[in-house]
Write an enzyme that holds these catalytic residues in place. Structure first.
Site, PDB file in Angstrom:
ATOM      1  N   HIS A 182      -7.037  -3.634   9.777  1.00 17.35           N
ATOM      2  CA  HIS A 182      -8.252  -4.370   9.442  1.00 17.35           C
ATOM      3  C   HIS A 182      -9.107  -4.600  10.699  1.00 17.35           C
ATOM      4  O   HIS A 182      -9.238  -5.739  11.155  1.00 17.35           O
ATOM      5  CB  HIS A 182      -7.886  -5.731   8.818  1.00 17.35           C
ATOM      6  CG  HIS A 182      -7.111  -5.660   7.531  1.00 17.35           C
ATOM      7  ND1 HIS A 182      -6.473  -6.768   6.965  1.00 17.35           N
ATOM      8  CD2 HIS A 182      -6.869  -4.638   6.680  1.00 17.35           C
ATOM      9  CE1 HIS A 182      -5.883  -6.415   5.836  1.00 17.35           C
ATOM     10  NE2 HIS A 182      -6.084  -5.121   5.647  1.00 17.35           N
TER      11      HIS A 182
ATOM     12  N   HIS B 277      -2.614   1.687   8.294  1.00 20.12           N
ATOM     13  CA  HIS B 277      -3.713   0.963   7.657  1.00 20.12           C
ATOM     14  C   HIS B 277      -3.886  -0.345   8.421  1.00 20.12           C
ATOM     15  O   HIS B 277      -2.904  -1.032   8.701  1.00 20.12           O
ATOM     16  CB  HIS B 277      -3.396   0.692   6.180  1.00 20.12           C
ATOM     17  CG  HIS B 277      -4.264  -0.369   5.584  1.00 20.12           C
ATOM     18  ND1 HIS B 277      -5.641  -0.256   5.518  1.00 20.12           N
ATOM     19  CD2 HIS B 277      -3.968  -1.584   5.063  1.00 20.12           C
ATOM     20  CE1 HIS B 277      -6.136  -1.351   4.969  1.00 20.12           C
ATOM     21  NE2 HIS B 277      -5.145  -2.175   4.690  1.00 20.12           N
TER      22      HIS B 277
ATOM     23  N   HIS C  10     -12.633  -3.597   3.405  1.00 18.28           N
ATOM     24  CA  HIS C  10     -11.200  -3.888   3.461  1.00 18.28           C
ATOM     25  C   HIS C  10     -10.569  -3.478   4.791  1.00 18.28           C
ATOM     26  O   HIS C  10      -9.967  -4.313   5.468  1.00 18.28           O
ATOM     27  CB  HIS C  10     -10.487  -3.217   2.276  1.00 18.28           C
ATOM     28  CG  HIS C  10      -9.004  -3.378   2.278  1.00 18.28           C
ATOM     29  ND1 HIS C  10      -8.200  -3.065   1.211  1.00 18.28           N
ATOM     30  CD2 HIS C  10      -8.149  -3.809   3.236  1.00 18.28           C
ATOM     31  CE1 HIS C  10      -6.939  -3.308   1.502  1.00 18.28           C
ATOM     32  NE2 HIS C  10      -6.886  -3.750   2.736  1.00 18.28           N
TER      33      HIS C  10
ATOM     34  N   GLU D 298       0.828  -1.213   0.000  1.00 17.31           N
ATOM     35  CA  GLU D 298       0.000   0.000   0.000  1.00 17.31           C
ATOM     36  C   GLU D 298       0.864   1.266   0.000  1.00 17.31           C
ATOM     37  O   GLU D 298       0.401   2.339   0.374  1.00 17.31           O
ATOM     38  CB  GLU D 298      -0.953   0.024   1.214  1.00 17.31           C
ATOM     39  CG  GLU D 298      -1.893  -1.155   1.338  1.00 17.31           C
ATOM     40  CD  GLU D 298      -3.022  -1.174   0.304  1.00 17.31           C
ATOM     41  OE1 GLU D 298      -3.042  -0.294  -0.573  1.00 17.31           O
ATOM     42  OE2 GLU D 298      -3.848  -2.094   0.375  1.00 17.31           O
TER      43      GLU D 298
HETATM   44  O1  2HA Z   1      -0.296  -4.991   3.375  1.00 21.46           O
HETATM   45  O2  2HA Z   1      -3.381  -4.865   4.419  1.00 21.46           O
HETATM   46  O3  2HA Z   1      -4.054  -3.796   2.097  1.00 21.46           O
HETATM   47  C1  2HA Z   1      -1.360  -5.732   3.727  1.00 21.46           C
HETATM   48  C2  2HA Z   1      -2.633  -5.037   3.507  1.00 21.46           C
HETATM   49  C3  2HA Z   1      -2.929  -4.564   2.160  1.00 21.46           C
HETATM   50 ZN    ZN Z   2      -5.313  -4.098   3.980  1.00 21.79          ZN
END
Ligand code: 2HA
Ligand code: ZN
Length: 269
Positions: free
Chosen positions: A144, A142, A214, A119
């Protein structure tokens, strides 16, 4: 083995914070396998010796041109590396990169030639945007987060500021500590320039954005600040889901109570 962190307590402290947050992401269940990324602008901590360090990789294209990044240095989580490993060994699961004069490519300078996160275009685009507007923010994250991603699978939640208001109304702290709310970015291919461009467009109004189905991204003064903003939103999502699981729709704080918060805490929205 020699490390760029040797005899550089400020840099070591900053990377230590990255490792600490990586551990939290894993503990929270937000970082399965290689999930999530961290990029921190460390340019202010670069001394002459670092500036003179040779490249240990080929010149690599970013995929886009980012004029405000000329000569900047970033610590980046490595592609395919695990947050739970980064928590213990940050310099084996991430690397320091130097942006080159064309503002469209970079080289790795330390400690090992670990390729940065998939990313990278989105992260570096966010840093380019922040520098362009004179922001003091240094970190992008970033991750999840389970409950927030689950909520992004429901179309009515994806309309502008529906989730922002719902999450703010679950507990007063969320508005206080994530005062710009949660921007929504329609699904786009992970790692794509399109996702990067959509993300920076939302940064004008939000520090935290949801990548539909995502994950989320956050920017902040440092990596702890970015993490905290996601953490308070996630807490609100969990309160909402717990109430729903008990079989009722939570009342949420009233608009008057939220307005009262905005004034009392001098919040922007
Ligand atoms: O790098 O989460 O979106 C791992 C991720 C990609
Ligand atoms: Zn990701």
């Amino acid at each position: 083995m020699k490390s760029i962190l040797d005899n550089r307590p400020m840099l070591a402290k900053e990377i230590g914070r990255v490792a600490e947050v990586a551990g939290y992401l894993w503990q929270k269940g937000w970082a399965e396998r290689n999930g999530g990324n961290i990029v921190v602008n460390i340019t202010d901590l670069v001394d002459d010796e670092i500036a003179a360090m040779p490249a240990i990789s080929e010149v690599k294209p970013i995929g886009t041109t980012l004029p405000h990044l000329n000569g900047c240095y970033f610590y980046c989580k490595g592609t395919n590396k695990r947050m739970r490993d980064l928590a213990r060994w940050p310099m084996e699961n991430g690397s320091v990169i130097r942006i080159l004069d064309d503002c469209a490519s970079y080289v790795i300078i330390a400690d090992e030639p670990v390729m940065p996160t998939s990313e990278l275009p989105a992260h570096l685009s966010m840093h380019n945007y922040l520098l362009g507007k004179g922001s003091s923010y240094k970190a992008s994250l970033h991750t999840h987060p389970i409950e927030l991603i689950a909520m992004s699978h429901h179309k009515p939640f994806l309309k502008k500021d529906v989730l922002t208001n719902l999450l703010w109304s679950m507990i007063p702290e969320t508005k206080a500590f994530c005062p710009r709310g949660l921007g929504i970015i329609p699904y786009a291919l992970p790692g794509s320039i399109g996702l990067a461009e959509a993300t920076i467009a939302e940064l004008k109004d939000y520090d935290v954005t949801m990548w539909e189905k995502h994950g989320v991204t956050a920017v902040g003064e440092d990596i702890m600040d970015a993490f905290d903003q996601v953490d308070v939103l996630s807490k609100s999502a969990q309160i909402y889901i717990n109430a729903k699981s008990m079989g009722f729709e939570p009342d949420g704080m009233s608009q008057e109570q939220m307005k009262e918060m905005t004034v009392a805490f001098n919040l922007p929205k």
